[in-house]
Design an enzyme around this catalytic site. Structure first.
Site, PDB file in Angstrom:
ATOM      1  CE1 TYR A 121      16.659 -20.277 -24.747  1.00  0.00           C
ATOM      2  CE2 TYR A 121      17.570 -18.278 -23.782  1.00  0.00           C
ATOM      3  CZ  TYR A 121      17.737 -19.574 -24.270  1.00  0.00           C
ATOM      4  OH  TYR A 121      18.980 -20.145 -24.255  1.00  0.00           O
TER       5      TYR A 121
ATOM      6  CG  ASP B  19      13.538 -15.270 -17.354  1.00  0.00           C
ATOM      7  OD1 ASP B  19      14.340 -14.316 -17.228  1.00  0.00           O
ATOM      8  OD2 ASP B  19      13.841 -16.336 -17.906  1.00  0.00           O
TER       9      ASP B  19
ATOM     10  CE  LYS C  35      19.938 -11.693 -21.724  1.00  0.00           C
ATOM     11  NZ  LYS C  35      20.796 -12.255 -22.749  1.00  0.00           N
TER      12      LYS C  35
HETATM   13  N1  HOZ Z   1      20.164 -16.409 -25.595  1.00  0.00           N
HETATM   14  C1  HOZ Z   1      20.582 -15.211 -26.233  1.00  0.00           C
HETATM   15  C2  HOZ Z   1      19.529 -14.632 -27.073  1.00  0.00           C
HETATM   16  N2  HOZ Z   1      18.249 -14.528 -26.493  1.00  0.00           N
HETATM   17  C3  HOZ Z   1      21.784 -15.411 -27.105  1.00  0.00           C
HETATM   18  C4  HOZ Z   1      23.003 -15.274 -26.364  1.00  0.00           C
HETATM   19  C5  HOZ Z   1      24.254 -15.145 -27.212  1.00  0.00           C
HETATM   20  O1  HOZ Z   1      24.342 -15.716 -28.278  1.00  0.00           O
HETATM   21  O2  HOZ Z   1      25.140 -14.464 -26.762  1.00  0.00           O
END
Ligand code: HOZ
Length: 411
Positions: free
Chosen positions: A145, A236, A264
């Site tokens: 992802y 990533d 993050k």
């Molecule tokens: N893309 C995030 C999980 N891999 C989720 C982000 C969220 O819902 O805060």
């Protein structure tokens, strides 16, 4: 007895406002069922929902909260920054400060650029790799992802696990996205041999299909293959950066990519992203070079201040503690599974962890844990985030709850 009246009422109002009642799909509890808890405040390793229920938190805002919630140093830094204005749209001292801290930990980021999300950072890194190589195709891993830019939403992980590609992604946008299984060097090599590939982008520790550590030699193999075929290697590190080591997975596994994508933790819980790497490649970014990329909130002073305050707290002792906490929790969960006779498998890198339940068992396990006031990510495919604020007593309470939850979840 507590009820979920306020959470349920807020979710009902949200349902009339947001698709699925949420602003990011996985939060909707789609894969576990039930009503999401609406969170009102957070401190340390805990969050409190709108009905006043205290929950031990392993979501950690999906990664940024490595120090725990509302760490005093981070709150103070944001307060001071906010009093001086929340955004300038101009160079500022906070962005220089944060960049220097990042580069000190990750010297392979010879130049970097701040953006406002991991999605933006990954999308920009791909654009840059294409410009640097003059090639269109790139390789990503199935279940990897990298945010939700069109070309990266092909066989993505996270909430979209198992989707070939999102609706609305055009054939054109997805045409140059090649997909290989994670941890399979031969598959990557076959693609590099048969296509002109600009870049291979990989989560060095897969963390959006549950935690899947790289097999020994995998990352070094990707390094060697990309060099041999004239493609760039992009790590990533949105999740792993400053998480699995101060210098991220590059440091932990001793493999240096051409470009890295961050997010993050470097924003301390405020919206942020960054991409960076080899100076000769980064020089192609505007205004120095022809690759356009810009953003009103890039280098936002609050996000920069929160990120810098967070990174300053991350000492070698913090990483030792996080490693020990992760190992303690994993050992406890493994033991709980044995005791409960449950076919649960755990995977961990540092303070990133997943307990893989047997098929179909996760929702029951999740709700049993929630009933014990432990908030796990509401999907089997997301990592649990242990923070420096989780005490040994917290971890032990989690293990006790897991033992009971595993006994009720089908084996
Ligand atoms: N893309 C995030 C999980 N891999 C989720 C982000 C969220 O819902 O805060």
């Amino acid at each position: 007895m507590r009820t979920l009246d306020r959470s349920a009422e807020l979710m009902e109002r949200a349902a009339g406002l947001f698709p699925g009642g949420v602003n990011s799909p996985v939060r909707a509890f789609g894969s576990v069922g039930g009503t999401p808890r609406v969170i009102e405040r957070a401190l340390g390793a805990r969050v409190w929902d709108a009905d006043g229920t205290e929950l031990l938190d392993y979501v950690g805002s999906w990664g940024p909260m490595i120090l725990g919630h509302a760490h005093p140093a981070v709150v103070a830094a944001v307060r001071v920054a906010a009093e001086r204005g929340t955004s300038y749209g101009a160079p500022n001292a906070h962005e220089v400060d944060l960049a220097e801290l990042i580069v000190e930990a990750m010297p392979h980021l010879e130049r970097l650029r701040f953006v406002s999300s991991g999605t933006e950072a990954a999308m920009s890194a791909i654009r840059l790799a294409r410009a640097a190589t003059g090639r269109d195709a790139f390789v990503k891993m199935a279940g990897g992802y990298h945010g939700h830019a069109d070309a990266l939403l092909v066989q993505p992980g996270s909430g979209a696990t198992g989707m070939p590609a999102s609706a609305g992604v055009t054939h054109g946008a997805a045409r140059d996205t090649l997909v290989a299984p994670y941890n399979d060097l031969e598959a990557v090599e076959a693609l590099l041999r048969t296509h002109g590939v600009a870049a291979v982008i990989v989560e060095p520790v897969a963390a959006n299909m549950g935690v899947v550590p790289p097999l020994p030699g995998y990352l070094a193999g990707l390094r060697e293959l990309t060099e041999r075929h004239g493609a760039l290697l992009i790590f990533d590190e949105v999740i792993t950066g400053f998480r699995v080591a101060r210098g991220g997975a590059a440091q932990r596994y001793g493999v240096i990519p051409d470009l890295s994508v961050l997010g993050k933790i470097i924003g301390g819980g405020l919206p942020v992203g960054a991409y960076g790497g080899r100076a000769d490649v980064m020089r192609l970014v505007a205004p120095e070079g022809p690759v356009y990329q810009a953003g009103t909130l890039s280098g936002n002073p609050l996000a920069m201040a929160a990120g810098a305050a967070t990174l300053r707290q991350l000492t070698p002792e913090t990483y030792e503690r996080l490693e020990a906490a992760g190992a303690h929790l994993q050992a406890g969960l493994d033991e709980a599974a044995r005791t409960a006779g449950a076919a649960v498998r755990t995977a961990r890198v540092g303070s990133l962890l997943t307990a893989f339940l047997p098929d179909g068992a996760f929702p029951g396990f999740f709700h049993a844990m929630l009933g014990a006031r432990i908030m796990l990510p509401p999907s089997q495919h997301e990592a649990w985030f242990v923070s420096a604020a989780h005490s040994e007593a917290d971890l032990d309470a989690t293990v006790r709850a897991a033992r009971d939850a595993m006994a009720v979840a089908p084996a």
